[in-house]
Design a protein around this motif. Structure first.
Motif, short mmCIF file in Angstrom:
data_model
loop_
_atom_site.label_atom_id
_atom_site.label_comp_id
_atom_site.label_asym_id
_atom_site.label_seq_id
_atom_site.Cartn_x
_atom_site.Cartn_y
_atom_site.Cartn_z
N SER A 27 0.81 -1.21 0.00
CA SER A 27 0.00 0.00 0.00
C SER A 27 0.85 1.27 0.00
CB SER A 27 -0.94 0.02 1.20
OG SER A 27 -0.18 0.06 2.40
N GLY A 28 2.15 1.15 0.14
CA GLY A 28 3.05 2.30 0.13
C GLY A 28 3.20 2.98 1.47
N VAL A 29 2.63 2.44 2.52
CA VAL A 29 2.74 3.01 3.85
C VAL A 29 4.16 2.84 4.38
CG1 VAL A 29 1.93 2.78 6.25
CG2 VAL A 29 0.30 2.62 4.35
N LYS A 30 4.78 1.76 4.00
CA LYS A 30 6.11 1.42 4.49
C LYS A 30 7.00 1.09 3.30
CE LYS A 30 8.24 -1.95 7.59
NZ LYS A 30 8.01 -3.11 8.43
N THR A 31 8.27 1.49 3.36
CA THR A 31 9.18 1.14 2.26
C THR A 31 9.58 -0.33 2.39
OG1 THR A 31 11.08 1.87 3.54
CG2 THR A 31 10.12 3.47 2.03
N SER A 32 9.78 -0.94 1.24
CA SER A 32 10.08 -2.37 1.21
C SER A 32 11.55 -2.62 1.49
CB SER A 32 9.74 -2.92 -0.18
OG SER A 32 10.15 -4.25 -0.30
N ASP A 33 11.82 -3.66 2.24
CA ASP A 33 13.19 -4.11 2.45
C ASP A 33 13.42 -5.34 1.56
OD1 ASP A 33 11.50 -5.79 3.79
OD2 ASP A 33 12.68 -5.88 5.63
N PHE A 34 13.08 -5.16 0.28
CA PHE A 34 13.12 -6.24 -0.68
C PHE A 34 14.49 -6.90 -0.80
CE2 PHE A 34 10.72 -7.12 -4.91
CZ PHE A 34 10.34 -8.34 -4.41
N LEU A 35 15.56 -6.12 -0.58
CA LEU A 35 16.90 -6.67 -0.73
C LEU A 35 17.22 -7.70 0.35
CD1 LEU A 35 18.88 -3.47 -1.76
CD2 LEU A 35 18.06 -5.31 -3.23
N ASP A 36 16.50 -7.66 1.45
CA ASP A 36 16.73 -8.62 2.53
C ASP A 36 15.75 -9.78 2.49
OD1 ASP A 36 18.78 -7.08 3.47
OD2 ASP A 36 17.56 -6.05 4.96
N ARG A 37 15.05 -9.94 1.38
CA ARG A 37 14.04 -10.98 1.27
C ARG A 37 14.45 -11.97 0.17
NH1 ARG A 37 8.78 -8.30 0.55
NH2 ARG A 37 9.07 -7.82 2.73
N TYR A 38 14.34 -13.24 0.47
CA TYR A 38 14.71 -14.28 -0.49
C TYR A 38 13.54 -15.25 -0.64
CZ TYR A 38 19.32 -12.53 0.65
OH TYR A 38 20.40 -11.71 0.85
N ALA A 39 13.30 -15.63 -1.87
CA ALA A 39 12.25 -16.62 -2.14
C ALA A 39 12.91 -17.86 -2.74
CB ALA A 39 11.22 -16.06 -3.12
N ILE A 40 12.61 -18.99 -2.17
CA ILE A 40 13.14 -20.25 -2.67
C ILE A 40 11.96 -21.05 -3.20
CG2 ILE A 40 14.31 -22.39 -2.05
CD1 ILE A 40 15.60 -20.79 0.28
N LEU A 41 12.07 -21.47 -4.45
CA LEU A 41 11.02 -22.27 -5.06
C LEU A 41 11.50 -23.72 -5.13
CD1 LEU A 41 8.43 -22.81 -6.71
CD2 LEU A 41 9.71 -22.11 -8.74
N ILE A 42 10.70 -24.61 -4.56
CA ILE A 42 10.98 -26.05 -4.63
C ILE A 42 9.91 -26.65 -5.52
CG2 ILE A 42 11.16 -28.20 -3.34
CD1 ILE A 42 11.90 -26.46 -0.89
N THR A 43 10.33 -27.28 -6.61
CA THR A 43 9.40 -27.90 -7.54
C THR A 43 9.65 -29.40 -7.55
OG1 THR A 43 9.43 -25.94 -8.93
CG2 THR A 43 8.60 -27.95 -9.93
N MET A 44 8.57 -30.16 -7.34
CA MET A 44 8.68 -31.62 -7.36
C MET A 44 7.76 -32.15 -8.44
SD MET A 44 8.62 -32.32 -3.28
CE MET A 44 7.33 -31.12 -2.97
#
Length: 157
Positions: A27-44
C-alpha cells in the motif's frame, strides 16, 4: 522447550506480522526491504509410474492376463482404497478404480472395465456399476492434475 500450544501461537504471531508488513509495503505506507528478502522455489514432479513398495505385490486376474495391486485408504490426503490395473507385458497402468466404483484418476472417467475383471473386482469389494463404466467424483486435495507440486519458502533478513 516450548509447548506445542506456545509454538503454534508464536508461529501465528509471526505469520500475522509478515502479512501486516507485506500489506503496508504494497500500500506504500512502508518502504520495502526487498533486498533482505529471499524466495526459494521447490518444484517436485511426481512420475505417473511409481515404484511398487515391497508390500505392494502384483496379483493376476483369474480370467485375464492383466495384473492388479491395491493401495490402502489414506484419510490424510484424502484418498480412498483403490486398485491399479496394469498390463502384464508392459507394466503400464490401464486404469485405476476406487472401492466405490469411481475412477481413481480423472483420465479413467468413462473407462469401461472388461466384464471378467469387473466381476473379480466386485468379489474384492469394489462397487463397480452394472454397466462397468467408471464415473468420476471430485475430492478436495486429491491428486494433482499436472503432477507437479510447488512450494515457496520466503526468508526475510
Amino acid at each position: 522447550m516450548l509447548s506445542l500450544k506456545a509454538f503454534i501461537e508464536r508461529e501465528r504471531i509471526s505469520v500475522e506480522k509478515f502479512i501486516n508488513n507485506r500489506r503496508q509495503e504494497l500500500s506504500g505506507v512502508k518502504t520495502s526491504d526487498f533486498l533482505d528478502r529471499y524466495a526459494i522455489l521447490i518444484t517436485m514432479e511426481v512420475e505417473d509410474k511409481q515404484l511398487l513398495l515391497e508390500h505392494e505385490k502384483y496379483k493376476g486376474f483369474k480370467k485375464s492376463t492383466d495384473l492388479y495391486y491395491k493401495h490402502p485408504e489414506d484419510t490424510n490426503i484424502p484418498v480412498q482404497a483403490h486398485y491399479h490395473v496394469v498390463n502384464a507385458r508392459s507394466g503400464k497402468e490401464i486404469y485405476a478404480v476406487n472401492m466405490d466404483g469411481t475412477a481413481h484418476h480423472r483420465v479413467n472417467k468413462g473407462f469401461q472395465v472388461p466384464a471378467k475383471q469387473a466381476a473379480e473386482l466386485r468379489s474384492l469389494g469394489v462397487k463397480i456399476p452394472d454397466n462397468n463404466l467408471l464415473e468420476s467424483i471430485q475430492f478436495p486435495l486429491n491428486e494433482s492434475e499436472a503432477h507437479i507440486c510447488h512450494i515457496y519458502i520466503i526468508l526475510e533478513g
